[in-house]
Design an enzyme around this catalytic site. Structure first.
Site, PDB file in Angstrom:
ATOM      1  N   HIS B 112       0.854  -1.189   0.000  1.00 51.87           N
ATOM      2  CA  HIS B 112       0.000   0.000   0.000  1.00 51.87           C
ATOM      3  C   HIS B 112       0.891   1.239   0.000  1.00 51.87           C
ATOM      4  O   HIS B 112       2.011   1.208   0.527  1.00 51.87           O
ATOM      5  CB  HIS B 112      -0.864  -0.054   1.262  1.00 51.87           C
ATOM      6  CG  HIS B 112      -1.897   1.020   1.357  1.00 51.87           C
ATOM      7  ND1 HIS B 112      -1.598   2.292   1.779  1.00 51.87           N
ATOM      8  CD2 HIS B 112      -3.230   1.014   1.085  1.00 51.87           C
ATOM      9  CE1 HIS B 112      -2.703   3.016   1.767  1.00 51.87           C
ATOM     10  NE2 HIS B 112      -3.703   2.274   1.355  1.00 51.87           N
ATOM     11  N   ASP B 189       2.821  -4.271   8.269  1.00 54.56           N
ATOM     12  CA  ASP B 189       1.601  -3.485   8.080  1.00 54.56           C
ATOM     13  C   ASP B 189       0.436  -4.466   8.224  1.00 54.56           C
ATOM     14  O   ASP B 189       0.200  -5.289   7.342  1.00 54.56           O
ATOM     15  CB  ASP B 189       1.653  -2.849   6.689  1.00 54.56           C
ATOM     16  CG  ASP B 189       0.315  -2.264   6.252  1.00 54.56           C
ATOM     17  OD1 ASP B 189      -0.624  -2.245   7.061  1.00 54.56           O
ATOM     18  OD2 ASP B 189       0.222  -1.832   5.088  1.00 54.56           O
ATOM     19  N   GLN B 192      -4.679  -4.918   6.901  1.00 56.26           N
ATOM     20  CA  GLN B 192      -5.624  -5.838   6.259  1.00 56.26           C
ATOM     21  C   GLN B 192      -5.674  -7.195   6.933  1.00 56.26           C
ATOM     22  O   GLN B 192      -6.438  -8.058   6.523  1.00 56.26           O
ATOM     23  CB  GLN B 192      -5.253  -6.030   4.777  1.00 56.26           C
ATOM     24  CG  GLN B 192      -5.371  -4.784   3.925  1.00 56.26           C
ATOM     25  CD  GLN B 192      -6.814  -4.346   3.704  1.00 56.26           C
ATOM     26  OE1 GLN B 192      -7.753  -5.120   3.916  1.00 56.26           O
ATOM     27  NE2 GLN B 192      -7.003  -3.113   3.286  1.00 56.26           N
ATOM     28  N   LYS B 215     -10.845  -0.447   9.908  1.00 53.71           N
ATOM     29  CA  LYS B 215     -10.976  -1.640   9.070  1.00 53.71           C
ATOM     30  C   LYS B 215     -11.356  -2.858   9.914  1.00 53.71           C
ATOM     31  O   LYS B 215     -11.467  -3.962   9.400  1.00 53.71           O
ATOM     32  CB  LYS B 215      -9.668  -1.910   8.317  1.00 53.71           C
ATOM     33  CG  LYS B 215      -9.332  -0.856   7.266  1.00 53.71           C
ATOM     34  CD  LYS B 215      -8.093  -1.256   6.495  1.00 53.71           C
ATOM     35  CE  LYS B 215      -7.431  -0.097   5.763  1.00 53.71           C
ATOM     36  NZ  LYS B 215      -8.175   0.429   4.633  1.00 53.71           N
ATOM     37  N   CYS B 353      -4.518   1.809  -4.215  1.00 55.09           N
ATOM     38  CA  CYS B 353      -3.358   2.415  -3.535  1.00 55.09           C
ATOM     39  C   CYS B 353      -2.081   1.592  -3.675  1.00 55.09           C
ATOM     40  O   CYS B 353      -1.113   1.808  -2.967  1.00 55.09           O
ATOM     41  CB  CYS B 353      -3.618   2.677  -2.058  1.00 55.09           C
ATOM     42  SG  CYS B 353      -4.714   4.050  -1.801  1.00 55.09           S
TER      43      CYS B 353
END
Lengths: 145, 398
Positions: B112, B189, B192, B215, B353
């Site tokens: 991302h 990261d 997600q 999220k 993104c």
């Protein structure tokens, strides 16, 4: 203009866009136009001499509205001088923003007169307009205006 | 499952854009309203009862996050505005001081923007070298490719646990082990992944972890930065001001607070943090196992049904998370998304993104479906039906 005819004009210009991917030489001015809020991204090329748009071309990826609108607008601008171009853009902006406008000046561009019904597509119908405005700015700067 | 807990689902909307953000259960919204209506005060500042309650509720969430990711102590948890801020703090607040010119940082082309652009800034500023770990034919990251990309100059591996495009689940346990052996900082990261599956920072030897609340059923504008204590101690605050200093004098003598407060300048997003805490409770109450299985079932169900529709191309049929990338033949992704919106089906179109993935995918734009716990097979059926009707797409889009 009835809905069916409107759709046919848009679809025809989407599927057979005017001067899309036409090869151009260095004499053309390139202007990029993209929408931050969506994914349309076009490079538009103009050949301008003595204040008249002699030819156009465009490349890139965009949705049905942006692509067809680029096709219709750019075809219409060929042969117009920059003052005429300004008038056309002014009237077109009025139409998109639901103000009074002159249908006779806009010709086929009136196929987008209902686009305000889909507010998220307004930017698509303005994509090539942004490029032409930038072109006018660039030419204005060059001439020291 | 649990559809009755989500007011947004009363709107007859099929929401398949959970990779972008998720709906919020009533309990999350209620918890934030409770703060605003019943104990609205600033944190860390007051000597009165409601302010004290704010401190207690706010710090309770730090404990919850600590337990959620298996951190050693709640000091290692910093509240931020989201994963983007967290990643910027890691790169610009820590790596900018820990790395030197020529040091190599390994990322991938499917990261991302938030895990790419801070590194590019650092490359410009101090000459670190960004290298891309190659992806396999399914656009997934394999352990072997990570191993083969490491050189004596590799100082950082910074990757998404689950990517927001292809949706591949990276082998972070193995990569973390490798980082430990080779003394490499491991930045994950988890934006997600953490809404859907367990992430344990110790077990996976994670140096820094970033994620957002919105999220994972929580509110927007709040997220988490985790750092191993000895590393977090070294993060230089990008923002300074109230709430993060012990004292400052007119002779310019300054002492900052210990972590995590040092890294939380200004009045924190109290309501957001409290809402995030409630979202964690809600998710844990259901359990990751159940959520993962539900999403897998939905994805499999969709892939099986979509096979029949010849003009729909799927780009990531093998990825394990609940993300599907697709296009309708000869239709621009945005037109497909507009078409589906006509049926009140929300999907995302674009490059999601991850703009460098174009090099690998060979196509600029796709539509993305991302499932979550409240989606159903009936909703998938609605999507399939719409896609079956896509021959008349331009009657609707134009």
């Amino acid at each position: 203009m009835n809905k069916q005819l409107r759709r046919e004009i848009i679809l025809d210009n989407y599927q057979h866009p005017f001067h899309k991917d036409k090869e151009v030489d260095d004499s053309y001015i390139k202007v990029n136009t993209n929408n931050e809020s969506c994914i349309d991204n076009l490079d538009i090329y103009f050949k301008v001499e003595n204040g008249v748009i002699l030819d156009v071309s465009f490349k890139g990826e965009a949705c049905a509205i942006s692509t067809s609108c680029s096709s219709i607008l750019l075809r219409y601008l060929v042969g117009k001088n920059l003052n005429e171009v300004k008038v056309i853009l002014d009237e077109y902006n009025k139409m998109i923003n639901e103000e009074e406008y002159d249908q006779d000046i806009l010709k086929d561009l009136i196929v987008y007169s209902d686009i305000y019904l889909q507010p998220n597509r307004k930017n698509c119908a303005l994509l090539p307009v942004k490029a032409v405005l930038r072109l006018l700015d660039n030419l204005g700067e060059k001439n020291g205006n | 499952m649990n559809r009755e807990d989500f007011k947004m689902l009363d709107n007859d909307i099929v929401y398949f854009d959970n990779g972008a953000t998720t709906f919020k259960p009533n309990c999350v919204i209620d918890s934030m309203n409770d703060y605003y209506n019943n104990y609205c005060a600033n944190a860390h500042r007051g000597d009165y009862k409601i302010s004290n309650k704010v401190d207690i509720e706010y710090e309770k969430v730090r404990e919850k996050v600590k337990d959620l990711i298996g951190a050693s102590s709640s000091e290692e948890i910093v509240f931020t505005s989201g994963a983007t801020q967290s990643l910027n703090m890691i790169v610009l607040g820590f790596m900018a001081h820990a790395l030197k010119s020529g040091d190599e940082v390994l990322i991938t082309k499917s990261e991302h923007a938030s895990n790419v652009l801070p590194w590019m800034e650092l490359q410009k500023k101090m000459g670190i070298v960004i290298k891309y770990i190659p992806l396999n034919d399914d656009l997934e990251l394999t352990y072997d490719n990570v191993l083969n990309s490491i050189t004596s100059k590799t100082k950082v591996i910074s990757i998404a646990h689950v990517t927001n495009t292809v949706g591949d689940i990276r082998p972070i346990y193995e990569i973390g082990k490798l980082c430990k052996e080779k003394n490499i900082y491991f930045v994950v990261d988890a934006a997600q992944s953490i809404p859907h599956r367990k992430v344990d920072v110790i077990e996976n030897n994670v140096s820094f972890l970033a994620f957002s609340a919105h999220k994972m059923l929580g509110p927007t504008g709040v997220g988490v930065l985790y750092g191993k204590k000895e590393l977090l101690e070294e993060v230089v605050p990008i923002f300074v001001g109230g709430g993060m200093n012990n004292y400052f004098l007119s002779n310019f003598e300054v002492e900052y607070s210990p972590i995590p407060n040092r890294l939380e300048a200004g009045t924190p997003n109290v309501a957001g943090v409290i809402g995030m805490g409630k979202a964690i409770d809600y998710l844990m109450n259901i359990g990751y196992e159940k959520i993962e299985k539900h999403e897998e079932d939905l994805k499999r169900y969709f892939l099986e049904k979509v096979k029949r529709i010849k003009n729909v191309k799927i780009y990531n049929p093998n990825s394990k998370s609940g993300i599907v990338l697709f296009n309708i033949d000869d239709v621009f992704a945005q037109d497909t998304a507009t078409f589906l919106d006509y049926y009140n089906i929300c999907v995302r179109s674009g490059n999601h993104c991850a703009k460098m993935l174009i090099d690998e995918l060979g196509i600029k734009n796709t539509c993305r479906i991302s499932f979550y716990l409240y989606n159903t097979k009936e909703e998938v059926d609605r999507l399939i039906k719409a896609l079956e009707n896509s021959k008349n797409i331009f009657d609707i889009v134009i």
